[in-house]
Motif scaffolding. Structure first.
Motif, PDB file in Angstrom:
ATOM      1  N   VAL A  24       0.904  -1.101   0.089  1.00  0.00           N
ATOM      2  CA  VAL A  24      -0.110   0.184   0.136  1.00  0.00           C
ATOM      3  C   VAL A  24       0.770   1.330   0.041  1.00  0.00           C
ATOM      4  N   THR A  25       0.797   2.114  -1.100  1.00  0.00           N
ATOM      5  CA  THR A  25       1.477   3.472  -1.020  1.00  0.00           C
ATOM      6  C   THR A  25       0.335   4.496  -0.665  1.00  0.00           C
ATOM      7  N   LEU A  26       1.111   5.474   0.168  1.00  0.00           N
ATOM      8  CA  LEU A  26       0.404   6.563   0.491  1.00  0.00           C
ATOM      9  C   LEU A  26       1.056   7.856  -0.250  1.00  0.00           C
ATOM     10  N   GLN A  27       0.203   8.554  -0.978  1.00  0.00           N
ATOM     11  CA  GLN A  27       0.705   9.608  -1.771  1.00  0.00           C
ATOM     12  C   GLN A  27       0.225  11.164  -0.968  1.00  0.00           C
ATOM     13  N   PHE A  28       1.013  11.920  -0.656  1.00  0.00           N
ATOM     14  CA  PHE A  28       0.698  13.215  -0.198  1.00  0.00           C
ATOM     15  C   PHE A  28       1.277  14.492  -1.006  1.00  0.00           C
ATOM     16  N   PRO A  29       0.562  15.549  -1.000  1.00  0.00           N
ATOM     17  CA  PRO A  29       1.099  16.584  -1.627  1.00  0.00           C
ATOM     18  C   PRO A  29       1.985  17.274  -0.614  1.00  0.00           C
ATOM     19  N   ASP A  30       2.872  18.217  -0.975  1.00  0.00           N
ATOM     20  CA  ASP A  30       4.000  18.755  -0.399  1.00  0.00           C
ATOM     21  C   ASP A  30       3.327  19.467   0.760  1.00  0.00           C
ATOM     22  N   LEU A  67      -2.566  16.494  -7.781  1.00  0.00           N
ATOM     23  CA  LEU A  67      -3.596  16.268  -8.059  1.00  0.00           C
ATOM     24  C   LEU A  67      -3.986  14.961  -8.699  1.00  0.00           C
ATOM     25  N   SER A  68      -3.011  14.477  -9.121  1.00  0.00           N
ATOM     26  CA  SER A  68      -3.322  13.189  -9.818  1.00  0.00           C
ATOM     27  C   SER A  68      -2.624  12.123  -9.040  1.00  0.00           C
ATOM     28  N   GLY A  86      -5.562  14.454  -0.050  1.00  0.00           N
ATOM     29  CA  GLY A  86      -5.686  15.800  -0.079  1.00  0.00           C
ATOM     30  C   GLY A  86      -6.269  16.176  -1.377  1.00  0.00           C
ATOM     31  N   TYR A  87      -6.342  17.279  -2.277  1.00  0.00           N
ATOM     32  CA  TYR A  87      -7.234  17.604  -3.251  1.00  0.00           C
ATOM     33  C   TYR A  87      -6.865  16.798  -4.499  1.00  0.00           C
ATOM     34  N   ALA A  88      -7.866  16.325  -5.250  1.00  0.00           N
ATOM     35  CA  ALA A  88      -7.400  15.475  -6.229  1.00  0.00           C
ATOM     36  C   ALA A  88      -8.583  15.635  -7.444  1.00  0.00           C
ATOM     37  N   SER A  89      -8.085  15.289  -8.464  1.00  0.00           N
ATOM     38  CA  SER A  89      -8.802  15.485  -9.922  1.00  0.00           C
ATOM     39  C   SER A  89      -9.842  14.286  -9.922  1.00  0.00           C
ATOM     40  N   LEU A  90      -9.760  13.249  -9.410  1.00  0.00           N
ATOM     41  CA  LEU A  90     -10.374  12.190  -9.525  1.00  0.00           C
ATOM     42  C   LEU A  90     -10.976  11.577 -10.892  1.00  0.00           C
ATOM     43  N   ASN A  91      -9.658  11.658 -11.725  1.00  0.00           N
ATOM     44  CA  ASN A  91      -9.698  11.144 -13.137  1.00  0.00           C
ATOM     45  C   ASN A  91      -9.512   9.694 -12.953  1.00  0.00           C
ATOM     46  N   PRO A  92      -9.905   8.822 -14.014  1.00  0.00           N
ATOM     47  CA  PRO A  92      -9.704   7.533 -13.945  1.00  0.00           C
ATOM     48  C   PRO A  92      -8.383   7.015 -13.951  1.00  0.00           C
ATOM     49  N   PRO A  97      -5.233   0.357  -8.815  1.00  0.00           N
ATOM     50  CA  PRO A  97      -6.231   1.067  -7.801  1.00  0.00           C
ATOM     51  C   PRO A  97      -5.956   2.128  -7.210  1.00  0.00           C
ATOM     52  N   ALA A  98      -6.886   2.979  -6.842  1.00  0.00           N
ATOM     53  CA  ALA A  98      -6.583   4.082  -5.856  1.00  0.00           C
ATOM     54  C   ALA A  98      -7.885   4.532  -4.976  1.00  0.00           C
ATOM     55  N   LEU A  99      -7.539   5.125  -3.896  1.00  0.00           N
ATOM     56  CA  LEU A  99      -8.404   5.496  -3.200  1.00  0.00           C
ATOM     57  C   LEU A  99      -8.231   7.077  -2.586  1.00  0.00           C
ATOM     58  N   CYS A 100      -8.982   7.802  -3.016  1.00  0.00           N
ATOM     59  CA  CYS A 100      -8.668   9.387  -2.699  1.00  0.00           C
ATOM     60  C   CYS A 100      -9.400   9.696  -1.457  1.00  0.00           C
ATOM     61  N   VAL A 101      -8.517  10.319  -0.542  1.00  0.00           N
ATOM     62  CA  VAL A 101      -8.928  10.803   0.649  1.00  0.00           C
ATOM     63  C   VAL A 101      -8.982  12.299   0.669  1.00  0.00           C
ATOM     64  N   LEU A 102     -10.074  13.101   0.623  1.00  0.00           N
ATOM     65  CA  LEU A 102     -10.051  14.289   0.386  1.00  0.00           C
ATOM     66  C   LEU A 102     -10.177  15.132   1.765  1.00  0.00           C
ATOM     67  N   PRO A 103      -9.660  16.496   1.676  1.00  0.00           N
ATOM     68  CA  PRO A 103      -9.674  17.295   2.931  1.00  0.00           C
ATOM     69  C   PRO A 103     -10.861  17.529   3.333  1.00  0.00           C
ATOM     70  N   LYS A 104     -11.014  17.834   4.567  1.00  0.00           N
ATOM     71  CA  LYS A 104     -12.074  18.250   5.290  1.00  0.00           C
ATOM     72  C   LYS A 104     -11.933  19.666   6.046  1.00  0.00           C
ATOM     73  N   LEU A 105     -12.669  20.239   5.607  1.00  0.00           N
ATOM     74  CA  LEU A 105     -12.578  22.001   6.103  1.00  0.00           C
ATOM     75  C   LEU A 105     -13.755  22.098   7.014  1.00  0.00           C
ATOM     76  N   GLN A 106     -13.656  22.952   8.023  1.00  0.00           N
ATOM     77  CA  GLN A 106     -14.841  23.006   8.885  1.00  0.00           C
ATOM     78  C   GLN A 106     -15.635  24.250   8.342  1.00  0.00           C
ATOM     79  N   LEU A 107     -17.221  24.200   8.557  1.00  0.00           N
ATOM     80  CA  LEU A 107     -18.112  25.027   8.044  1.00  0.00           C
ATOM     81  C   LEU A 107     -19.249  25.163   8.858  1.00  0.00           C
ATOM     82  N   ASP A 108     -19.585  26.341   9.110  1.00  0.00           N
ATOM     83  CA  ASP A 108     -21.241  26.364   9.769  1.00  0.00           C
ATOM     84  C   ASP A 108     -22.110  26.194   8.605  1.00  0.00           C
TER      85      ASP A 108
END
Length: 396
Positions: A24-30, A67-68, A86-92, A97-108
């Motif tokens: 399993v490889t984990l890819q992170f943006p800078d 993003l890719s 992080g942010y991802a283009s979600l292109n095929p 195989p890949a799983l994209c874990v998107l960021p979570k920002l707080q919002l009212d």
């Protein structure tokens, strides 16, 4: 919010265990590399606690495009899958195989919905829609709501709150996130009968091979929200609405979802659609997401007017750039919930980017020799894109 919850460590481990992945490889943006050791240790410990001997690797080199999904770097350790953070283009993807874990920002959510409704009600598009509704029965002005990926984890609540807050004539279409579990095309057919841990695998199959009426996942393409005093809640069965239509209906008895068989948005020209049992849509090929988002305009939208595009998020988001470059001729309303900033039209940098693009297109038309540079880390479909470009170049 704890680190394991912020980056969906439990769901990531379920994804790995369900598919039996060992490398399993984990890819992170800078900007997330500082958290990479903690997240990697967390994932590895959760896997070991569940009796898995899977080994976790961190892709520490700077990505060509954060993003890719970086299939090239993952191939160095013969990875079975890639977890993209992080942010991802979600292109095929093409091979891994890949799983994209998107960021979570707080919002009212409630305050944001009220603010968005206030901006829509005070806009010229609200007035146009009211006037057009009086002249044309059976059609409505539409507004497509596109959220930054950091807010997508709150999208169901935000969608419901906006439906309650906005009581105007505009028909709101909330763009949904594309599949976050990405499967290579050659594996989709083999795994068609198997079930997914989450929503993503079913979504991927739906977007590429399966009829829309067979989909039951939570985020697939779009949700159509109509103000209750204009007409009852209407949703497209091509999306998550079919499962949530009853709870999103605010007036009257629960409405049956309306099946939309045509679209003015993200259907490619070469795709063919046929009616599916139950009134859904069968799509032979689906265009990749734009900015990680997908939607479909219902047939009730006025075909003579392009929908208003509403962006909810920071103005420097890469998804906004992609969306505005693709839909540069649409009217745009940019809303930033973090700063309450409001802007009409294209973002500041888009005018310059568009002028440069048009200039380069004209240069290419007059060229006697054209070189094609593939800037991809393995996104599916780049060979077909090259073939199409070669044909276009031959016609110049």
């Amino acid at each position: 919010m704890e680190l394991s919850e912020l980056w969906d460590v439990k769901h990531t481990c379920k994804y790995v265990l369900h598919n039996g992945y060992k490398a399993v490889t984990l890819q992170f943006p800078d900007d997330l590399l500082a958290d990479a050791p903690l997240i990697a240790d967390n994932v590895q410990s959760h896997l070991r606690a569940r009796g898995s001997d899977a080994k976790v690797y961190t892709l520490a080199d700077t990505s060509y495009n954060p993003l890719s999904v970086d299939e090239v770097a993952a191939a160095h350790v013969n990875a079975d899958c890639i977890i993209h953070y992080g942010y991802a283009s979600l292109n095929p993807v093409s091979r891994t195989p890949a799983l994209c874990v998107l960021p979570k920002l707080q919002l009212d959510v409630q305050q944001c919905a009220l603010w968005v409704a206030e901006q829509l009600a005070g806009s010229e598009w609200h007035t146009r829609a009211a006037q057009a509704g009086q002249r044309q029965a059976g059609s409505s002005q539409c507004a497509v709501i596109c959220c930054d990926q950091g807010y997508l984890h709150l999208l169901p609540q935000l969608q419901e709150a906006m439906l309650l807050a906005y009581q105007g004539p505009l028909q709101l279409i909330v763009a949904q996130t594309a599949a976050c579990e990405l499967e290579p095309q050659h594996r989709i057919g083999k795994a068609g009968a198997s079930s997914s841990v989450g929503n993503g695998t079913q979504q991927q199959q739906h977007h590429q091979t399966v009829a829309a009426s067979n989909s039951s996942t939570a985020y697939e393409s779009q949700t159509c929200c109509q103000a209750p005093q204009q007409q009852p809640q209407q949703c497209c069965a091509h999306t998550a609405c079919s499962s949530d239509a009853a709870r999103h209906t605010t007036a009257g008895s629960p409405q049956e979802p309306r099946h939309c068989a045509d679209s003015n948005s993200q259907q490619p020209e070469q795709s063919t659609t046929t009616a599916a049992p139950g009134g859904g849509v069968n799509t032979d090929s689906i265009q990749p997401p734009i900015g990680g988002l997908v939607w479909q305009l219902p047939s009730s939208c006025d075909p003579d007017n392009k929908p208003l595009m509403v962006w909810l998020g920071p103005p420097d988001s890469p998804a906004l750039t992609h969306l505005q470059l693709t839909h540069s001729t649409h009217l745009w309303l940019l809303l930033d919930p973090a700063t309450l900033a409001v802007r009409h039209g294209l973002a500041h940098e888009l005018d310059r980017l568009l002028r440069r693009r048009y200039y380069l297109v004209e240069r290419a038309r007059g060229a006697t020799m054209i070189g094609l540079l593939v800037g991809t880390l393995g996104a599916a479909g780049y060979l077909q894109a090259l073939q199409a470009l070669r044909k276009l170049a031959a016609q110049v």
